[in-house]
Design a protein around this motif. Structure first.
Motif, short mmCIF file in Angstrom:
data_model
loop_
_atom_site.label_atom_id
_atom_site.label_comp_id
_atom_site.label_asym_id
_atom_site.label_seq_id
_atom_site.Cartn_x
_atom_site.Cartn_y
_atom_site.Cartn_z
N THR A 142 10.35 -5.50 45.46
CA THR A 142 10.07 -5.81 46.86
C THR A 142 9.63 -7.25 47.03
O THR A 142 10.18 -7.99 47.86
CB THR A 142 8.99 -4.87 47.41
N TYR A 150 8.15 -0.47 51.97
CA TYR A 150 8.31 -0.40 50.52
C TYR A 150 6.96 -0.31 49.82
O TYR A 150 6.80 0.44 48.84
CB TYR A 150 9.06 -1.64 50.01
N MET A 200 8.75 -4.99 54.73
CA MET A 200 8.15 -4.96 53.40
C MET A 200 7.05 -3.91 53.31
O MET A 200 6.86 -3.29 52.26
CB MET A 200 7.60 -6.34 53.02
#
Length: 106
Positions: free
Chosen positions: A48, A7, A4
């Motif tokens: 995301t 992103y 994550m």
């Protein structure tokens, strides 16, 4: 699977590029493009967090997709109105430099 943080770093970089475009450009169209970049970075953040939250919950959630669709609709409306204002200002003054368009006089 991509972490994550990648992103979020990409989204932050895209937001910073858009902010730089808004603050450093004099051309109204370039300023509008910078705002669009910032809205796209917000969409990346929304998607995301939606993706990772739905993987944690193990059930499909539609909230992130709905918010992203709303942001896309707002961005399209903002672009249409912004370009209409820029075209109108260009027809009146033959110039689209943002600092020259600050007066409200005709």
């Amino acid at each position: 699977m991509i972490p994550m943080s990648w992103y979020l770093i990409f989204s932050a970089a895209l937001f910073c590029i858009g902010l730089y475009g808004v603050l450093s450009r004099k051309n109204s169209v370039a300023i509008l493009m910078g705002v669009e970049l910032m809205l796209n970075s917000a969409n990346i953040n929304l998607l995301t967090f939606w993706h990772y939250y739905s993987q944690i919950r193990h059930e499909p959630q539609m909230g992130g997709l709905v918010f992203t669709a709303i942001v896309f609709a707002v961005a399209a409306a903002e672009t249409a109105v912004g370009l209409a204002l820029i075209i109108s200002a260009y027809r009146r003054r033959q110039n689209i430099i943002a600092s020259d368009l600050t007066e409200l006089k005709g």
